[in-house]
Structure formats: structure tokens, C-alpha cells
Design a protein around this motif. Sequence first.
Motif, mmCIF file in Angstrom:
data_model
loop_
_atom_site.group_PDB
_atom_site.id
_atom_site.type_symbol
_atom_site.label_atom_id
_atom_site.label_comp_id
_atom_site.label_asym_id
_atom_site.label_seq_id
_atom_site.Cartn_x
_atom_site.Cartn_y
_atom_site.Cartn_z
ATOM 1 N N ALA A 108 21.438 18.483 34.088
ATOM 2 C CA ALA A 108 20.332 19.289 34.595
ATOM 3 C C ALA A 108 19.114 18.395 34.869
ATOM 4 O O ALA A 108 18.412 18.580 35.872
ATOM 5 N N PHE A 109 18.877 17.445 33.998
ATOM 6 C CA PHE A 109 17.778 16.495 34.209
ATOM 7 C C PHE A 109 17.992 15.705 35.498
ATOM 8 O O PHE A 109 17.092 15.573 36.316
ATOM 9 N N ARG A 110 19.206 15.206 35.686
ATOM 10 C CA ARG A 110 19.509 14.434 36.898
ATOM 11 C C ARG A 110 19.340 15.304 38.146
ATOM 12 O O ARG A 110 18.832 14.853 39.171
ATOM 13 N N GLN A 111 19.745 16.556 38.044
ATOM 14 C CA GLN A 111 19.627 17.484 39.169
ATOM 15 C C GLN A 111 18.152 17.726 39.510
ATOM 16 O O GLN A 111 17.768 17.728 40.684
ATOM 17 N N LEU A 112 17.336 17.925 38.490
ATOM 18 C CA LEU A 112 15.908 18.143 38.718
ATOM 19 C C LEU A 112 15.276 16.901 39.339
ATOM 20 O O LEU A 112 14.451 17.002 40.247
ATOM 21 N N ASP A 113 15.684 15.738 38.884
ATOM 22 C CA ASP A 113 15.182 14.490 39.446
ATOM 23 C C ASP A 113 15.548 14.389 40.930
ATOM 24 O O ASP A 113 14.725 13.994 41.761
ATOM 25 N N GLU A 114 16.762 14.774 41.261
ATOM 26 C CA GLU A 114 17.199 14.766 42.660
ATOM 27 C C GLU A 114 16.420 15.792 43.497
ATOM 28 O O GLU A 114 16.090 15.528 44.651
ATOM 29 N N LEU A 115 16.143 16.942 42.931
ATOM 30 C CA LEU A 115 15.371 17.952 43.646
ATOM 31 C C LEU A 115 13.980 17.419 43.996
ATOM 32 O O LEU A 115 13.497 17.610 45.121
ATOM 33 N N LYS A 173 6.976 12.356 33.482
ATOM 34 C CA LYS A 173 7.839 13.259 32.708
ATOM 35 C C LYS A 173 9.287 12.768 32.698
ATOM 36 O O LYS A 173 9.954 12.828 31.675
ATOM 37 N N ALA A 174 9.770 12.299 33.835
ATOM 38 C CA ALA A 174 11.156 11.845 33.945
ATOM 39 C C ALA A 174 11.423 10.667 33.007
ATOM 40 O O ALA A 174 12.480 10.606 32.376
ATOM 41 N N GLN A 175 10.470 9.753 32.911
ATOM 42 C CA GLN A 175 10.633 8.622 31.992
ATOM 43 C C GLN A 175 10.722 9.125 30.558
ATOM 44 O O GLN A 175 11.565 8.674 29.785
ATOM 45 N N ILE A 232 11.599 12.164 29.530
ATOM 46 C CA ILE A 232 12.839 12.936 29.360
ATOM 47 C C ILE A 232 14.030 11.997 29.221
ATOM 48 O O ILE A 232 14.915 12.219 28.377
ATOM 49 N N SER A 233 14.061 10.946 30.008
ATOM 50 C CA SER A 233 15.149 9.973 29.924
ATOM 51 C C SER A 233 15.209 9.346 28.530
ATOM 52 O O SER A 233 16.289 9.220 27.943
ATOM 53 N N GLU A 234 14.049 8.979 28.003
ATOM 54 C CA GLU A 234 13.992 8.404 26.647
ATOM 55 C C GLU A 234 14.462 9.421 25.608
ATOM 56 O O GLU A 234 15.179 9.068 24.663
ATOM 57 N N LEU A 235 14.053 10.668 25.762
ATOM 58 C CA LEU A 235 14.466 11.711 24.821
ATOM 59 C C LEU A 235 15.976 11.924 24.862
ATOM 60 O O LEU A 235 16.607 12.132 23.826
ATOM 61 N N ASP A 276 17.100 13.654 21.375
ATOM 62 C CA ASP A 276 15.990 14.377 20.752
ATOM 63 C C ASP A 276 15.931 15.806 21.295
ATOM 64 O O ASP A 276 16.007 16.028 22.508
ATOM 65 N N ALA A 277 15.792 16.769 20.398
ATOM 66 C CA ALA A 277 15.743 18.189 20.797
ATOM 67 C C ALA A 277 14.487 18.518 21.601
ATOM 68 O O ALA A 277 14.442 19.547 22.287
ATOM 69 N N GLN A 278 13.496 17.659 21.562
ATOM 70 C CA GLN A 278 12.244 17.846 22.304
ATOM 71 C C GLN A 278 12.484 17.844 23.822
ATOM 72 O O GLN A 278 11.652 18.300 24.589
ATOM 73 N N VAL A 279 13.652 17.368 24.227
ATOM 74 C CA VAL A 279 13.971 17.271 25.652
ATOM 75 C C VAL A 279 13.876 18.630 26.339
ATOM 76 O O VAL A 279 13.436 18.718 27.487
ATOM 77 N N ARG A 280 14.242 19.691 25.663
ATOM 78 C CA ARG A 280 14.183 21.039 26.268
ATOM 79 C C ARG A 280 12.748 21.405 26.645
ATOM 80 O O ARG A 280 12.503 21.950 27.720
ATOM 81 N N ILE A 281 11.809 21.096 25.777
ATOM 82 C CA ILE A 281 10.397 21.418 26.036
ATOM 83 C C ILE A 281 9.883 20.616 27.230
ATOM 84 O O ILE A 281 9.212 21.156 28.112
ATOM 85 N N GLU A 282 10.229 19.336 27.270
ATOM 86 C CA GLU A 282 9.805 18.495 28.385
ATOM 87 C C GLU A 282 10.453 18.949 29.697
ATOM 88 O O GLU A 282 9.813 18.930 30.749
ATOM 89 N N MET A 283 11.707 19.352 29.628
ATOM 90 C CA MET A 283 12.387 19.850 30.827
ATOM 91 C C MET A 283 11.738 21.145 31.322
ATOM 92 O O MET A 283 11.591 21.341 32.531
ATOM 93 N N GLN A 284 11.361 22.015 30.399
ATOM 94 C CA GLN A 284 10.681 23.258 30.792
ATOM 95 C C GLN A 284 9.403 22.929 31.557
ATOM 96 O O GLN A 284 9.087 23.570 32.564
ATOM 97 N N ALA A 285 8.674 21.922 31.086
ATOM 98 C CA ALA A 285 7.450 21.499 31.773
ATOM 99 C C ALA A 285 7.784 20.930 33.151
ATOM 100 O O ALA A 285 7.062 21.180 34.128
ATOM 101 N N GLY A 286 8.871 20.184 33.255
ATOM 102 C CA GLY A 286 9.299 19.644 34.545
ATOM 103 C C GLY A 286 9.716 20.732 35.515
ATOM 104 O O GLY A 286 9.402 20.668 36.712
ATOM 105 N N ILE A 287 10.410 21.734 35.015
ATOM 106 C CA ILE A 287 10.826 22.869 35.843
ATOM 107 C C ILE A 287 9.598 23.608 36.369
ATOM 108 O O ILE A 287 9.519 23.957 37.551
ATOM 109 N N LEU A 288 8.625 23.824 35.505
ATOM 110 C CA LEU A 288 7.391 24.496 35.905
ATOM 111 C C LEU A 288 6.662 23.675 36.981
ATOM 112 O O LEU A 288 6.178 24.235 37.971
ATOM 113 N N LEU A 289 6.629 22.364 36.803
ATOM 114 C CA LEU A 289 5.997 21.491 37.791
ATOM 115 C C LEU A 289 6.706 21.599 39.142
ATOM 116 O O LEU A 289 6.057 21.690 40.186
#
Length: 111
Positions: A84-91, A22-24, A26-29, A34-47
Motif C-alpha cells: 500500500a505504501f508503494r502504491q501511494l508513492d506511485e500515485l 513522509k515517504a522517507q 514511512i520507509s524507515e518505519l 514499527d506499528a506507527q507506520v499506520r498513523i504515518e500512512m493515514q497522514a500520507g493518504i490525507l495529503l
Amino acid sequence: MKLSQKLTKEQTDPFFLNWNEKAQRISELHKRRDAQVRIEMQAGILLYKKLLEHCSDSTEKPLMPLNGEERLAFVVSSPGNYAAFRQLDELFSEMKKIIAGKRIQLKRMEE
């Protein structure tokens, strides 16, 4: 299931492998803005939330990085933000270290 059984590599590695994929993406998005990043981040948050739930044990305080709740709240409040993506990656990275440490601690207690 006992906490020591929940924290085996076989039980926890799928969370981290899934996040790496997912991180790869999201990074590409983010690079393409790309606005699709929000959907992928939501999936990452759920994970991440599922990982926290998996690693919880009612007899002990939950395994969580320092200021984990506040940091997760930031990620949830702005999922389209690169910070927020970087923070989730660190978490995820910190959880991996915490789980490894807990595994060692539990193994020593069993000996």
C-alpha cells in the motif's frame, strides 16, 4: 481560482515535498516493522486526497492517475501494508507527471 493558477509549481510543490518527507519516514518505519507506520500512512493518504481536491476543477474531469480510485481504495483498506505504501508513492509520482502535462496543455491553450 482558475485551474492554471492551482497547478503552478508554487501551488503544487509543497504537496510533493511533504510527501517525500513522509515517504522517507514511512520507509524507515517499515524497515523497523514499527506499528506507527499506520498513523504515518493515514497522514500520507490525507495529503494525497488534499492534492486531488486542490487539482480538481468543476468544469473538467478530475486529474487522477489511471485506476486511481481503485488504487487509492486499496491503500486506504490496508495502510500498514508495504504494498500500500508503494502504491501511494506511485500515485504521488504519477500525479506529479499528470500535473506537469496539464500545465503544458494549459499554457499552449493560453497562447
